[in-house]
Design an enzyme around this catalytic site. Sequence first.
Site, short mmCIF file in Angstrom:
data_model
loop_
_atom_site.label_atom_id
_atom_site.label_comp_id
_atom_site.label_asym_id
_atom_site.label_seq_id
_atom_site.Cartn_x
_atom_site.Cartn_y
_atom_site.Cartn_z
N ASP A 122 0.82 -1.21 0.00
CA ASP A 122 0.00 0.00 0.00
C ASP A 122 0.86 1.26 0.00
OD1 ASP A 122 0.76 -0.81 2.66
OD2 ASP A 122 -0.58 0.72 3.45
N GLU A 127 0.17 -1.21 5.63
CA GLU A 127 1.22 -0.75 6.54
C GLU A 127 0.96 0.68 7.00
OE1 GLU A 127 5.08 1.18 7.68
OE2 GLU A 127 3.69 1.68 6.06
#
Length: 484
Positions: free
Chosen positions: A77, A144
Amino acid sequence: MNIQDLQPKALWKNFADLNAVPRASKKEERVIEFAKQFGEGLGLPTQVDAVGNVIIKKPATPGMEDRTTVVLQSHLDMVHQKNADTNFDFDTEGIKMLIDGDWVKADGTTLGADNGIGVATIMALLESTDIPHPPLEALFTIDEETGMTGAMGLVGGLLEGSIMLNLDTEDDDELTIGCAGGIDVTATGTYETIPTPAGYTAYKLTVKGLTGGHSGMDIHKGRGNANKLMNRLLYHMNQQFDFHIAAIDGGSLRNAIPRESFATIVINSNDAKKEQAFVAEWQDILKKEYQTTDPDLQLSLSACDLPSHVCSTAFQKQFIASVYACPNGIYRMSPDIEDLVQTSNNLARVLLKEGAYKVLCLTRGSVDSEKLDEANAIVNTFELIGATVALSGAYPGWAPNPTAKIVTIMSDLYQELYQEEAHVYACHAGLECGILGNNYPDMEMISFGPNIRGAHSPDEKVQISSVQKFWAYLLETLKRIPKA
């Protein structure tokens, strides 16, 4: 020159392919499928675990079968941030990249070098046919940036490696061996509204042009926080004028230092000219205070449609006071590690509209008890005005192990290659290593990466020559992984 023509070509090609895939935190379905198809397309064992992490395994090259298995880890991400005047849809568009001298950046948005360069590096290694390496396990985690739920959900037993190389730091002369943990603090509540009084004029008050940045790695740099500056203006306005707040919308993501804040206010029409002078005066004050860190800071006041309802006078005073009292920035420096921020808070998001408000903070700390102490200070600050305050998303820090074999190997190699010592240190950002270590306690871990500047902001950029240095350093490191 195209991005794909930069050296090393395999890395940049994969970075370009990755950046064509929308991949906001908590919206990773497409990038998970992208990574899964990549591994399967190479004929490598590929799996997606229960939370969405992608694991791809590759055997050692001939002659290195007896070496220790290495886990290469990065997160899929990216932070989605754009300038207010940039027309871009993160849900449907790929990142538009530009080459600017020795740097690659994006056109008015975050670049995704954090952590896309790490992902692309691992992809290049997985598809290589001529790079010597030990057995590899690629671990692509999800989410994350907004909760580390991928790392938290990774169960023990899926990985066999005993060394992990996390490719998620932002200075090419640093080896990170520890990091801070974090906790989200969210205050919510409702408030009394009143009809907009007669004889008032509506304005949009804007704070913009701040530098922003990563709320961990940049928190010590003294950059302006748009939410704090907006609240400071509203506080002094409350002392001088007959006015009411109708709405506030400041900041965006917890892990980004807020760059912009917008407030809709109504002012007694008799004070309109004085209010314009007030804003001009405060622009001069703040530009002097922040001329070094935020040279593009701008304040503006422009007419807008009159809202039907505004905050009551009593609540307005309470809310401004609570945001003023909320800690922001460094809470304590480490007494043990020079120049390391030990505990901090980012007042990330302030949203007030139509009788409801929400304030989001991210509190970081490498000492869990102190991190909770600051979080409790925020809880009490907002409970004083009747808010409901929740603590969530807590994740642990990563305790440094300077005697780990991989630390010695990479420190010595850096000295050999570059004739200077690498900076071996712990950082104030949140890395996944601390969480992953819970289920893999015997795994040695280290984090490194190329020079990335402005992460989590539209100013994000990655240095081309540094990526080349990072790539060469990684390849030589893989050659020196010891026998199992």
